[in-house]
Design a protein around this motif. Structure first.
Motif, PDB file in Angstrom:
ATOM      1  N   GLY A  96       0.845  -1.175   0.000  1.00 19.46           N
ATOM      2  CA  GLY A  96       0.000   0.000   0.000  1.00 19.46           C
ATOM      3  C   GLY A  96       0.884   1.228   0.000  1.00 19.46           C
ATOM      4  O   GLY A  96       2.096   1.130   0.182  1.00 19.46           O
ATOM      5  N   PRO A  97       0.314   2.418  -0.196  1.00 18.75           N
ATOM      6  CA  PRO A  97       1.129   3.637  -0.146  1.00 18.75           C
ATOM      7  C   PRO A  97       1.855   3.747   1.190  1.00 18.75           C
ATOM      8  O   PRO A  97       1.314   3.409   2.242  1.00 18.75           O
ATOM      9  N   THR A  98       3.070   4.220   1.160  1.00 25.42           N
ATOM     10  CA  THR A  98       3.888   4.350   2.356  1.00 25.42           C
ATOM     11  C   THR A  98       4.407   5.765   2.497  1.00 25.42           C
ATOM     12  O   THR A  98       4.398   6.553   1.555  1.00 25.42           O
ATOM     13  N   SER A  99       4.877   6.068   3.683  1.00 28.59           N
ATOM     14  CA  SER A  99       5.482   7.371   3.953  1.00 28.59           C
ATOM     15  C   SER A  99       6.536   7.212   5.042  1.00 28.59           C
ATOM     16  O   SER A  99       6.344   6.436   5.990  1.00 28.59           O
ATOM     17  N   ARG A 100       7.630   7.929   4.885  1.00 24.42           N
ATOM     18  CA  ARG A 100       8.678   7.950   5.907  1.00 24.42           C
ATOM     19  C   ARG A 100       9.216   9.377   5.994  1.00 24.42           C
ATOM     20  O   ARG A 100       9.684   9.934   4.999  1.00 24.42           O
ATOM     21  N   VAL A 101       9.104   9.957   7.177  1.00 23.34           N
ATOM     22  CA  VAL A 101       9.541  11.327   7.424  1.00 23.34           C
ATOM     23  C   VAL A 101      10.533  11.310   8.577  1.00 23.34           C
ATOM     24  O   VAL A 101      10.240  10.752   9.645  1.00 23.34           O
ATOM     25  N   VAL A 102      11.698  11.910   8.372  1.00 24.01           N
ATOM     26  CA  VAL A 102      12.742  11.979   9.397  1.00 24.01           C
ATOM     27  C   VAL A 102      13.096  13.449   9.609  1.00 24.01           C
ATOM     28  O   VAL A 102      13.475  14.144   8.653  1.00 24.01           O
ATOM     29  N   VAL A 103      12.952  13.933  10.842  1.00 19.84           N
ATOM     30  CA  VAL A 103      13.212  15.340  11.131  1.00 19.84           C
ATOM     31  C   VAL A 103      14.002  15.480  12.423  1.00 19.84           C
ATOM     32  O   VAL A 103      13.966  14.615  13.299  1.00 19.84           O
ATOM     33  N   ARG A 104      14.700  16.609  12.511  1.00 21.65           N
ATOM     34  CA  ARG A 104      15.368  17.005  13.753  1.00 21.65           C
ATOM     35  C   ARG A 104      14.772  18.338  14.200  1.00 21.65           C
ATOM     36  O   ARG A 104      15.013  19.368  13.577  1.00 21.65           O
ATOM     37  N   PRO A 105      13.959  18.351  15.267  1.00 22.84           N
ATOM     38  CA  PRO A 105      13.407  19.616  15.752  1.00 22.84           C
ATOM     39  C   PRO A 105      14.515  20.569  16.193  1.00 22.84           C
ATOM     40  O   PRO A 105      15.551  20.143  16.715  1.00 22.84           O
ATOM     41  N   GLY A 106      14.251  21.869  15.963  1.00 19.99           N
ATOM     42  CA  GLY A 106      15.242  22.870  16.293  1.00 19.99           C
ATOM     43  C   GLY A 106      14.718  23.907  17.269  1.00 19.99           C
ATOM     44  O   GLY A 106      13.911  23.604  18.159  1.00 19.99           O
ATOM     45  N   ALA A 107      15.163  25.131  17.081  1.00 20.17           N
ATOM     46  CA  ALA A 107      14.870  26.206  18.023  1.00 20.17           C
ATOM     47  C   ALA A 107      13.406  26.628  17.957  1.00 20.17           C
ATOM     48  O   ALA A 107      12.770  26.570  16.899  1.00 20.17           O
ATOM     49  N   PRO A 108      12.844  27.048  19.094  1.00 20.59           N
ATOM     50  CA  PRO A 108      11.473  27.564  19.090  1.00 20.59           C
ATOM     51  C   PRO A 108      11.379  28.853  18.290  1.00 20.59           C
ATOM     52  O   PRO A 108      12.348  29.604  18.161  1.00 20.59           O
ATOM     53  N   ILE A 109      10.189  29.095  17.745  1.00 17.68           N
ATOM     54  CA  ILE A 109       9.920  30.281  16.929  1.00 17.68           C
ATOM     55  C   ILE A 109       9.196  31.298  17.798  1.00 17.68           C
ATOM     56  O   ILE A 109       8.064  31.066  18.240  1.00 17.68           O
ATOM     57  N   ALA A 110       9.823  32.408  18.055  1.00 19.71           N
ATOM     58  CA  ALA A 110       9.216  33.427  18.911  1.00 19.71           C
ATOM     59  C   ALA A 110       8.123  34.201  18.181  1.00 19.71           C
ATOM     60  O   ALA A 110       7.090  34.540  18.771  1.00 19.71           O
ATOM     61  N   ARG A 111       8.340  34.469  16.901  1.00 16.75           N
ATOM     62  CA  ARG A 111       7.375  35.251  16.119  1.00 16.75           C
ATOM     63  C   ARG A 111       7.145  34.560  14.779  1.00 16.75           C
ATOM     64  O   ARG A 111       7.915  34.747  13.839  1.00 16.75           O
ATOM     65  N   PRO A 112       6.087  33.742  14.670  1.00 18.86           N
ATOM     66  CA  PRO A 112       5.836  33.039  13.405  1.00 18.86           C
ATOM     67  C   PRO A 112       5.592  34.003  12.251  1.00 18.86           C
ATOM     68  O   PRO A 112       5.041  35.094  12.430  1.00 18.86           O
ATOM     69  N   THR A 113       6.014  33.611  11.071  1.00 21.13           N
ATOM     70  CA  THR A 113       5.761  34.397   9.876  1.00 21.13           C
ATOM     71  C   THR A 113       4.295  34.272   9.476  1.00 21.13           C
ATOM     72  O   THR A 113       3.553  33.415   9.970  1.00 21.13           O
ATOM     73  N   GLN A 114       3.869  35.123   8.535  1.00 22.56           N
ATOM     74  CA  GLN A 114       2.496  35.035   8.039  1.00 22.56           C
ATOM     75  C   GLN A 114       2.233  33.675   7.411  1.00 22.56           C
ATOM     76  O   GLN A 114       1.151  33.100   7.588  1.00 22.56           O
ATOM     77  N   LEU A 115       3.197  33.119   6.696  1.00 20.62           N
ATOM     78  CA  LEU A 115       3.016  31.790   6.115  1.00 20.62           C
ATOM     79  C   LEU A 115       2.876  30.738   7.203  1.00 20.62           C
ATOM     80  O   LEU A 115       2.012  29.852   7.112  1.00 20.62           O
ATOM     81  N   GLU A 116       3.688  30.799   8.234  1.00 19.15           N
ATOM     82  CA  GLU A 116       3.616  29.803   9.305  1.00 19.15           C
ATOM     83  C   GLU A 116       2.279  29.863  10.040  1.00 19.15           C
ATOM     84  O   GLU A 116       1.730  28.831  10.434  1.00 19.15           O
ATOM     85  N   LEU A 117       1.736  31.061  10.200  1.00 20.84           N
ATOM     86  CA  LEU A 117       0.402  31.187  10.786  1.00 20.84           C
ATOM     87  C   LEU A 117      -0.664  30.656   9.833  1.00 20.84           C
ATOM     88  O   LEU A 117      -1.600  29.967  10.255  1.00 20.84           O
ATOM     89  N   PHE A 118      -0.535  30.975   8.549  1.00 16.80           N
ATOM     90  CA  PHE A 118      -1.495  30.508   7.555  1.00 16.80           C
ATOM     91  C   PHE A 118      -1.608  28.987   7.573  1.00 16.80           C
ATOM     92  O   PHE A 118      -2.702  28.431   7.462  1.00 16.80           O
ATOM     93  N   LEU A 119      -0.485  28.305   7.741  1.00 15.97           N
ATOM     94  CA  LEU A 119      -0.452  26.855   7.661  1.00 15.97           C
ATOM     95  C   LEU A 119      -0.880  26.158   8.959  1.00 15.97           C
ATOM     96  O   LEU A 119      -1.207  24.971   8.928  1.00 15.97           O
TER      97      LEU A 119
END
Length: 251
Positions: free
Chosen positions: A150-173
């Motif tokens: 079946g369809p599969t997905s694999r996502v690997v991430v390393r979380p980083g620093a907190p965002i004090a003031r999100p951008t307009q795009l980050e709020l939109f999403l």
């Protein structure tokens, strides 16, 4: 109709929750797409929500914790499982922004059945896992529970620093406060309430995904333009409301 800018505030508090959920260990991956390419995938009475003329496709794996009916508390075992959703962004003629889920894969059968049969969301019971090794998160998904492919997905991430003031795009999403869904042949808006997302930068270390194209969306050949992580929020869903009949075109 002019739509208000995205803000961090919750439009309306949910006073009598129908559902409670905890969304934790989330990764948000997003790609831009032309609105006309996805408009036909949204329920009647809604259109693609855009920022600077562009809308987005999202791939969001996370850990659901304590999902349950009513005001809570949620269920500690049955309500806790991995989930991955493929989503689009919508707005209706009343100016209510939302998410439209093209697919939702859940690692527990009962919540998948409740979501599919009760709320009419496209849930599938799937094999999923979230693994943390030091500061790296790996999400794996295989659509369905049978031995066949079946369809599969694999996502690997390393979380980083907190965002004090999100951008307009980050709020939109992320600051959506509801979803649109076709429910018993009518489009409804299901509102939710939660505190503002605690967002972090994140580094994408690996991505192999077939869920986006399986959801009827274009193949994303470029890297995502936005990679975010959040430790999570507690969520309350309110009563659904239908769109005004005069605003829902026939198809």
């Amino acid at each position: 109709m002019e739509i208000e800018p995205i803000t961090l505030s919750t439009p309306r508090p949910v006073r009598r929750p129908m559902l409670v959920q905890g969304w934790h260990e989330l990764t948000f991956l997003h790609w831009p797409v032309e609105p006309e390419r996805v408009a036909g995938l949204l329920p009647a009475g809604t259109r693609p929500d855009t920022l600077d003329g562009v809308t987005y496709v999202g791939l969001v794996p996370f850990m659901m914790r304590g999902a349950g009916l009513g005001p809570g508390p949620g269920l500690p075992y049955l309500g806790t499982f991995c989930e991955t959703n493929v989503r689009l962004y919508s707005v209706d003629e009343q100016g209510r922004r939302g998410v439209v889920f093209r697919s939702l894969d859940a690692a527990r059968l009962l919540p998948a059945l409740v979501g599919r049969l009760g709320v009419r969301l496209p849930y599938t019971w799937s094999a999923m896992r979230l693994r943390r090794e030091n500061d790296v998160l790996t999400y794996t998904t295989r659509r369905g529970r049978s031995a066949g492919p079946g369809p599969t997905s694999r996502v690997v991430v390393r979380p980083g620093a907190p965002i004090a003031r999100p951008t307009q795009l980050e709020l939109f999403l992320t600051a959506r406060w509801g979803l649109h869904v076709l429910w018993h042949s009518r489009t409804v808006h299901l509102p939710n309430e939660h505190t503002p997302w605690p967002l972090h930068r994140a580094e994408l270390l690996g991505l192999e995904d077939e869920l986006i194209t399986a959801a009827g969306l274009p193949h994303m050949t470029d890297a995502p333009v936005s990679v975010l992580y959040s430790p999570g929020v507690s969520v309350r869903f309110g009563k659904p409301s239908t769109l005004e009949p005069s605003l829902v075109p026939s198809r």
